[in-house]
Motif scaffolding. Sequence first.
Motif, short mmCIF file in Angstrom:
data_model
loop_
_atom_site.label_atom_id
_atom_site.label_comp_id
_atom_site.label_asym_id
_atom_site.label_seq_id
_atom_site.Cartn_x
_atom_site.Cartn_y
_atom_site.Cartn_z
N LYS A 1 -72.31 45.17 39.18
CA LYS A 1 -71.66 46.34 38.67
C LYS A 1 -72.40 47.61 38.47
N THR A 2 -71.73 48.54 38.04
CA THR A 2 -72.34 49.69 37.75
C THR A 2 -73.19 49.42 36.37
N LEU A 3 -74.34 50.33 36.10
CA LEU A 3 -75.28 50.21 34.93
C LEU A 3 -74.20 50.45 33.73
N HIS A 4 -73.24 51.30 33.80
CA HIS A 4 -72.44 51.59 32.78
C HIS A 4 -71.77 50.29 32.27
N ARG A 5 -71.09 49.74 33.38
CA ARG A 5 -70.27 48.76 33.23
C ARG A 5 -71.07 47.49 32.46
N LEU A 6 -72.36 47.24 33.03
CA LEU A 6 -73.34 46.30 32.66
C LEU A 6 -73.74 46.36 31.34
N LEU A 7 -73.94 47.50 30.95
CA LEU A 7 -74.39 48.12 29.57
C LEU A 7 -73.25 47.97 28.59
N GLU A 8 -72.00 48.19 29.07
CA GLU A 8 -70.81 48.05 28.15
C GLU A 8 -70.77 49.30 27.34
N VAL A 9 -70.03 50.32 27.89
CA VAL A 9 -69.87 51.56 27.06
C VAL A 9 -69.12 51.39 25.64
N ASP A 10 -69.71 52.02 24.59
CA ASP A 10 -69.18 51.81 23.37
C ASP A 10 -68.14 53.10 23.04
N GLY B 1 -67.87 60.41 23.33
CA GLY B 1 -68.44 61.33 24.18
C GLY B 1 -69.98 61.21 24.13
N LEU B 2 -70.53 60.19 23.49
CA LEU B 2 -72.11 60.20 23.55
C LEU B 2 -72.50 59.09 24.63
N GLY B 3 -71.95 58.31 25.25
CA GLY B 3 -72.27 57.41 26.03
C GLY B 3 -73.14 56.30 25.33
N LYS B 4 -72.88 55.79 24.29
CA LYS B 4 -73.81 54.99 23.99
C LYS B 4 -73.31 53.51 24.50
N PHE C 1 -82.33 54.72 32.22
CA PHE C 1 -83.25 53.64 32.34
C PHE C 1 -83.76 53.15 31.04
N GLU C 2 -83.80 53.86 30.07
CA GLU C 2 -83.99 53.74 28.77
C GLU C 2 -83.17 52.43 28.17
N SER C 3 -81.83 53.02 28.43
CA SER C 3 -81.01 52.29 27.75
C SER C 3 -80.96 50.75 28.41
N LEU C 4 -81.08 50.59 29.63
CA LEU C 4 -81.26 49.41 30.39
C LEU C 4 -82.44 48.79 29.78
N LEU C 5 -83.56 49.17 29.62
CA LEU C 5 -84.65 48.39 28.95
C LEU C 5 -84.12 47.84 27.60
N ARG C 6 -83.64 48.85 26.74
CA ARG C 6 -83.40 48.54 25.55
C ARG C 6 -82.28 47.25 25.34
#
Length: 741
Positions: A388-397, A402-405, A432-437
């Motif tokens: 998956k893309t990192l965005h899909r892995l992390l599941e965009v809220d 517009g903030l990409g949380k 990368f910070e979002s991935l580690l969190r």
Amino acid sequence: MKQEIETITGVVEAIIFRNDDTGFTVLELSFSGELITVVGELIDVDEGEELELFGTFTSHPTYGQQFKVSAYERRLPASASAIFKYLSGGALKGVGPATARKLVDFFGDATLEVIEKRPEELTKVKGITQKKADAIAAEFTKIFGVRTVMMYLSQFGLSPAMSVQVFKKWGALSKEVIELNPYELCCEEVGLPFLEADEIALKLDFEANDQHRVRNGLIHVLRHNLGNGHTCLPRGVLLDMCVNLLEIGRDDIERVLDDQLADESLFELPAGKKKFIYLPHLLRAEQYIASRIKLMEHFDHPMQGVDRKIAELETHSDMQYAQLQKEAIKKALVNPVFILTGGPGTGKTTTLNAMIELLENDKRKVALAAPTGRAAKRMSELTGRDAKTLHRLLEVDFKQEGLGKFLRNEKNPLPFDVIIVDELSMVDTLLFESLLRAMKMSCQLILVGDSDQLPSVGAGNILKDLIDSGALPVVQLKEVFRQAAKSLIVTNAHRIVQGQLPDLSVRDNDFFFMKSTSYGYSAQTVVDLCRRRLPERYGFSPLWDIQVLCPSRIGALGTGELNGQLQEALNPKTPEKRQVKRMGSTFREGDKVMQIRNNYDIVWHKEDGEYGTGVFNGDIGVIELIDRPSASMLIRYDDRTAEYSFDMLGEIELAYAITVHKSQGSEFDAVIIPLMWHKSRLHFRNLLYTAVTRAKKMLIILGDASTVQAFVENDRKTLRYTNLKTLIRMEESGHETESGV
């Protein structure tokens, strides 16, 4: 010839399309006894309203006459019957036909005047409470407040769409906020560029050294340099840049900077002999990454009999791993964080597949991810597993507009034992910070990338900083395997990295050099290669297989100029192809385009019925349909089709030719790189190396050998101000930084 602005008046008969975020609307207006299509930013306009519109008529061969609105005025209905029609049509939320009848019967022609100026009198009507009266008045104020803001901002040349964002932010207080501090318009929710806010401030007679101007000038310089890859700036560099931008004394700027450091709207980090200035979220990101990597060291990941398991895998798969590959596999299996790097043909994929198989055999739940859709698709093809893309892995809220949380975070971690990220050189600091969190504390992290490639488009230099910190286990694969060594693309890529001129003389391999001394001839040859020579001789598709890569957007061989020529050659204008223009760019059906920023809200669907949202920076697709009545288009990205409204055209650009930076994480069957000599700060070795390694089957460099040599000889890496490496080393040594967020 510029068209003159015309004025028309009519009644809105039907709303065809509306984007609630921007106010962009397509409607039918009753004008001079006929219906005409009207398009533009018409905020909260409703059916039944009478409008005075300012704009221009355009004509389309299929859809006929249209009116493009540049400004408009509402004309409130004056008679009781007209007011009833207006209110009963749902113009005000909470007022339906029954309530509209009560109001008009009680107040008659004065109904709207009462709602606007004396809303407390609405409670005289049976069934209307004070709460409902307040709600009706608030809705009226909102609708006509937007109009007021729009008219106020129009004197400064700001668009109606910008007015919507301003009103969402400050409501009825918008005018007062702007007059007090026009630089508030630079906030994230509105996003007006600093220089445009500066022009408004000049019209409002702000002094050059006004504190608001200086504060926002400092923030603007830091934000602008995020786009240059810097997570921070040395204090002296920041001050120098602001002196040039604001044209005032350094002392005035330094006083304001110290105030911002005191109130923690900016932060200062001493590192070595310099002090670095940060926007708060960037310092927080670097500090978190450094501390999290240190924490991960406390989690063991033992695996018994690793050497035996590798030997068994070799037997089972009829594979013989090189010594460095075995070392990489072993370290990946037992370390909390591991980095695998290496150039093309060095066996990264083979090594990665061995890691995955042994981890899965050990019952560890593994997730694969990459920064872009194309990189994730390639990772899936090479591993035979879902990536998956990192965005899909992390599941965009999507609630965080517009903030990409992301939905995945410390409170809702990912359910994996191991996460493997490919193309790490493309991952910026915040992602990368979002991935580690989002990772469980016990989760292992395997990072794969090529440290000789360009760094991420976003701020930071994650792969290089992690390697240079010396705190993490790293294996760099160096041996080019026999099969890969047959490819001149591979061997020349390694020559470039080693500072050697690539072999430009071979004519019977996959790497070709075509000499050219003329910009015009080079551009003409690029077009001919894409349109005729490569498709006819090798069967390559001009849209899907061939990609032109340019070092720059500007110049005779930049993406801007070449895209225009390639569009006319590969997808010329015909009566059957619909097209739309925006700010000098023409988009027509059949065009190859690229999404140029992350947009988490775009809806897409697949032929099997699956649907979702989100198209991301660097995704390449083809315009399948342009529909003028609905002011929208459909763009196909591989197996997904996404819908765009015309007001989103600023998010795409033609992609027959793209910059090398935008090509990161992608591979193309055939790559054409036009290189002609000109002085440029972009002549870096790693840029040429990145471009060459995008080609899978064929690479053509077109230009002069001296330019190629200039790229190879310039090994000065693109300078990026970051302190991640320093912060990691400080964590390892047990020292604390003097600043914290």
